[in-house]
Scaffold this active site. Structure first.
Site, mmCIF file in Angstrom:
data_model
loop_
_atom_site.group_PDB
_atom_site.id
_atom_site.type_symbol
_atom_site.label_atom_id
_atom_site.label_comp_id
_atom_site.label_asym_id
_atom_site.label_seq_id
_atom_site.Cartn_x
_atom_site.Cartn_y
_atom_site.Cartn_z
ATOM 1 N N LYS A 188 -9.134 -37.281 -27.072
ATOM 2 C CA LYS A 188 -10.560 -37.140 -26.750
ATOM 3 C C LYS A 188 -10.673 -35.909 -25.857
ATOM 4 O O LYS A 188 -11.191 -35.953 -24.729
ATOM 5 C CB LYS A 188 -11.040 -38.438 -26.064
ATOM 6 C CG LYS A 188 -12.523 -38.549 -25.885
ATOM 7 C CD LYS A 188 -13.295 -38.751 -27.174
ATOM 8 C CE LYS A 188 -14.780 -38.788 -26.892
ATOM 9 N NZ LYS A 188 -15.608 -38.642 -28.093
ATOM 10 N N ASP A 248 -4.767 -51.544 -34.977
ATOM 11 C CA ASP A 248 -5.353 -52.789 -35.497
ATOM 12 C C ASP A 248 -6.343 -52.487 -36.618
ATOM 13 O O ASP A 248 -6.409 -53.204 -37.621
ATOM 14 C CB ASP A 248 -6.062 -53.570 -34.384
ATOM 15 C CG ASP A 248 -5.135 -54.578 -33.729
ATOM 16 O OD1 ASP A 248 -3.907 -54.367 -33.798
ATOM 17 O OD2 ASP A 248 -5.627 -55.565 -33.161
#
Ligand code: NAD
Length: 355
Positions: A188, A248
């Protein structure tokens, strides 16, 4: 003939059932590849607490550090959920990872053609997906100091050192060299200073791997691209919190938790384990899917022992079992020709792996 020492941590719930099947498959493939395994069992989790009063006895750490690799089932269950935090099975697992210094979590996500309908995404989007998330596991915001909270504020610190980034980046590039030679580093950097350092250091390490194509992507875009066009990824390199979430998300591309293996590796001994938990709701019924654990054993052969031929044999055997329509109960609705028990599935795969 080479002999490898494997520490077996079966754990709780379905752990013993699925590890037994992985051992069956390892022994079957060993006979064809001129290798053999000696196994030593060690206790961890609720079962260790019940016997020793500690979810991670020192003996388990010693046995693991004296082995070539650890094959791990799963730990935990309701019975131990109300113990003090440090006595709970999950605390034992976190301590274990720290003791072994496993700083890299490798999570492949691929889609078996035969189970393409098990995913909630469209077949044309996920057909042929084969990616690997390489997640930094023991640094970043989950461990950074200072951390804390008072009545009105809570705070954590996202920190990475150059050395931490260098070692995880090397893992990602080395793995990419054995695959399609592409690394996408996720950060980021448009907002976070720590991500700017991450991007710079990954770029520097990347220069040592001129054959590998390196790209960078912001994490919010990566979350979107994983669903929009997951085939664009080969190795995704991430820090701890971004990898936690993205791995996930990636695991759901394949649609079934019972199929996905993982590895946690570092400077010492690696731990190879399915991504799922101990599934207490189905423990002891002989219906657990052993494939995630069997594929974890294949990762162990590839990444810890360098036995790529044996690893290939196991992966091909799994594909063949699925192709021929063998399914455990969790996948019974997806083109099953025969629904089999945990141990029947293990035997079928072992039989193919020995060919
Ligand atoms: P879980 O992964 O154990 O189970 C979630 C669901 O998936 C359940 O319905 C279960 O029956 C099913 N499932 C999981 N593995 C399966 C398999 N191999 N075959 C068929 N079905 C399977 O997650 P949970 O129920 O949230 O957690 C149960 C316990 O496991 C908890 O105590 C948790 O803390 C622990 N846990 C341990 C680990 C680990 O050991 N690494 C990881 C996650 C959760």
């Amino acid at each position: 003939m080479k002999t490898y020492k494997i520490a077996l941590i079966k754990g709780d719930g379905i752990g013993p059932e699925i590890i037994d099947e992985a051992v069956k498959v390892l022994d079957a493939v060993a006979s064809r590849c001129d290798i053999e395994f000696s196994y030593e069992e060690a206790l961890m989790g609720g079962c260790a607490y019940d016997i020793t009063g500690d979810p991670l006895p020192q003996e388990t750490i010693n046995i693991s550090l004296n082995s070539d690799a650890v094959l791990f089932g799963a730990i935990g269950g309701q019975k131990w959920d109300n113990l003090p935090r440090e006595k709970r099975p999950e605390s034992g697992l976190l301590r274990f990872r720290k003791e072994l210094g496993v700083y890299a979590n490798l999570r492949p996500a691929n889609v078996f053609d035969e189970l393409i309908n098990a995913s909630s995404l469209k077949p044309e989007v996920i057909k042929g997906v084969d990616l690997m998330v390489v997640r930094e596991l023991i640094g970043g915001i989950y461990f950074g100091e200072p951390r804390g909270r008072d009545e009105n504020r809570g705070w954590n610190t996202m920190v990475y050192t150059r050395d931490e980034i260098v070692r995880i980046a090397h893992q990602a590039f080395k793995i990419a060299m054995t695959r399609s030679k592409r690394v996408c580093s996720i950060d980021k950097a448009n907002v976070l200073d720590v991500s700017q350092l991450w991007r710079d250091v990954v770029t520097e390490v990347g220069r040592e791997y001129p054959e590998v194509e390196l790209t960078h992507m912001y994490v919010d875009n990566a979350a979107m691209q994983l669903i929009r066009d997951p085939r664009q990824f080969d190795v995704m390199l991430t820090g701890n919190i971004f990898g936690d979430i993205l791995s996930d998300e990636a695991s759901m591309l394949s649609g079934s938790i019972g199929l996905l293996p993982s590895a946690s590796v570092g400077a010492k001994i690696g731990v190879y384990e399915p991504i799922h938990g101990s599934a207490p709701d189905i423990a002891g019924q002989g219906i657990a899917n052993p494939i995630a654990t069997i594929l974890s054993a294949a990762m162990m052969l590839r990444y810890a022992l360098g036995e790529n031929v044996a690893a290939d044999k196991i992966e091909s055997a799994v594909k063949r079992a699925l192709k021929e329509g063998y399914r455990t109960k969790d996948l019974a609705q997806y083109d099953a020709k025969e629904v089999c028990s945990t141990s029947e599935m293990g035997s079928i795969i072992a039989n193919y792996a020995a060919k």
